[in-house]
Design a protein around this motif. Structure first.
Motif, PDB file in Angstrom:
ATOM      1  N   THR A   1      -8.380  26.124  25.919  1.00  0.00           N
ATOM      2  CA  THR A   1      -8.768  26.788  24.671  1.00  0.00           C
ATOM      3  C   THR A   1      -8.682  25.849  23.480  1.00  0.00           C
ATOM      4  OG1 THR A   1      -6.484  27.524  24.323  1.00  0.00           O
ATOM      5  CG2 THR A   1      -7.968  29.038  25.496  1.00  0.00           C
ATOM      6  N   SER A   2      -8.471  24.560  23.761  1.00  0.00           N
ATOM      7  CA  SER A   2      -8.227  23.623  22.664  1.00  0.00           C
ATOM      8  C   SER A   2      -9.415  22.713  22.343  1.00  0.00           C
ATOM      9  CB  SER A   2      -7.010  22.751  22.979  1.00  0.00           C
ATOM     10  OG  SER A   2      -7.243  22.014  24.174  1.00  0.00           O
TER      11      SER A   2
ATOM     12  N   SER B   1      -6.662  27.540  17.392  1.00  0.00           N
ATOM     13  CA  SER B   1      -6.244  28.685  18.203  1.00  0.00           C
ATOM     14  C   SER B   1      -6.520  29.990  17.458  1.00  0.00           C
ATOM     15  CB  SER B   1      -4.753  28.577  18.530  1.00  0.00           C
ATOM     16  OG  SER B   1      -4.003  28.529  17.330  1.00  0.00           O
TER      17      SER B   1
END
Length: 425
Positions: free
Chosen positions: A290-291, A366
């Protein structure tokens, strides 16, 4: 036929209003403003309310509107609207609110001349410019002589051309301009590929010359012959200028015509088969947790190394929560544009047969609620000179005139894409 003609600005204010028939009142403009201009959900260019139909065309910040109470030919009404826009452009350049306000007297002259009681009349730009001008008034003797020439031209066999045209240097320029539309799936399957073509001509020729214009030997227009000639050029929806003799084209695929003086559109066409795609894009996009997102985008050119693609712009979408992008490119410049959530890669030139690759990493912030990335398609713009995606070529261009003068002929090809050449990933 057409009962009324209006031009609205984007606020719904009426800039130009002309009623051709008595079956409508001027208040009909309020209906269009309320139902179309003020309603953002309306997308159709034709709106029918009761027995009244509104046909509108958007150009810059304006609505060009034709209104009718009868069951009119929609194609004819739209052709009239687009012809008006072309005439306006030829008179005062860009068609926008400011130019309409500055030239409203001229516009009223034009719409009264090209439409009589709702029926479109002579809309040939060269003919209109002979008697609707923005210049000073001529003397009586000259005006009478010019009036006689105009009448002969407007009512003669070639209303689009005068007989007394003279040039010191006789030249004819032909531009074959094709716009490629592509939609390719993530697996490399072509979902849609078609070409919109325009053959534009600039004729600076003396007298009344007869021009003959030959296209490919293997040219298929009849749908019943599709696929019978293998690698033939197959065209759809051909449309010609009124000067073209259609019987000769049907028999020999030769376009024979007496050209208007100056610039005009000789032919338009579409092609949906045997399309040669000039540029191929191979994207590899990997989401790393997710980065971050990793990009490797390769661009290949599929034409001769003697040719080159210019003004190449590749727009590569990024996720909405992208904070920054690190780009590495061997050619051109790549830059992340946060406002549009895209990486814009600009290449001034790519040679035929060449391959260039962009490597990039998008860093993501995030988020509390992670949404699935929709992955919009990669969009490519480019121009390739002396190449046609449909395969259409001009075999010959001949000019015949009773004085047998020598003329210089030029033919140029241009294939381009702008906003409609897309590859999914």
């Amino acid at each position: 036929m057409i009962s009324a003609f209006f031009i609205f600005n984007q606020k719904g204010e009426v800039l130009i209003s002309r009623l051709y028939r008595t079956d409508l009142k001027r208040s009909i403009a309020d209906v269009f403003r309320i139902q179309v201009v003020s309603n953002s959900d309306v997308r159709s260019p034709i709106i029918t309310l009761g027995s009244t139909s509104f046909f509108h065309v958007r150009v810059n910040n304006l609505y060009v509107v034709a209104v009718t109470k009868c069951n009119a030919n929609a194609a004819l009404v739209f052709e009239y609207c687009y012809r008006f826009i072309a005439i306006a452009k030829s008179y005062f350049g860009k068609v926008d609110e400011e130019s309409v306000k500055n030239n409203f007297v001229l516009i009223y002259e034009l719409i009264d001349e090209i439409n009589d009681f709702g029926y479109p009349q002579n809309s040939e730009i060269d003919t209109l410019k002979t008697y609707i001008t923005t210049e000073s008034v001529m003397s009586t003797n000259i005006a009478a002589e010019e009036s006689s020439k105009i009448t002969t031209q407007a009512t003669g066999a070639t209303s689009w051309r005068r007989n007394d045209v003279k040039y010191k240097k006789n030249e004819a320029f032909v531009d074959v301009v094709e716009t490629v539309n592509l939609s390719m799936s993530a697996k490399g399957t072509v979902l849609r590929a078609d070409v919109e073509g325009h053959i534009l001509m600039r004729a600076y020729l003396s007298g009344t010359p007869e021009c003959k214009f030959g296209l490919n030997d293997k040219l298929v227009i009849d749908k019943n012959e599709r696929g019978s000639l293998g690698d033939a050029v197959e065209l759809d929806d051909c449309r010609f200028h009124q000067c073209v003799r259609l019987d000769e084209f049907d028999s020999s695929r030769t376009i024979s015509f007496i050209p208007p003086d100056g610039e005009f559109e000789l032919m338009t066409y579409r092609s949906t088969s045997n399309i040669k795609l000039p540029v191929k894009v191979i994207p590899t996009v990997t989401e790393i947790g997710t980065s971050s997102v990793s990009y490797v985008v390769t661009v290949k050119t599929n034409f001769s190394n003697k040719l080159s693609a210019t003004n190449v712009v590749i727009r590569i979408p990024t996720p909405l929560n992208t904070t920054s992008v690190d780009c590495k490119v061997p050619n051109g410049k790549a830059k992340y544009v946060p406002a549009d959530n895209v990486v814009v890669w600009k290449l001034p030139r790519i040679q035929g047969g060449q391959e260039v690759t962009l490597s990039a990493t998008a860093h993501l912030t995030s988020t509390t609620h992670r949404q699935v990335w929709a992955r919009p398609p990669i969009d490519i713009d480019f121009q390739v000179l002396m190449f046609t995606a449909s395969g259409l070529i001009v075999r010959f261009l001949k000019v015949f005139e009773k004085n047998n003068y020598n003329s210089i002929k030029w033919v140029r090809y241009l294939t381009k894409a702008s906003g409609s050449y897309q590859v999914r990933f």
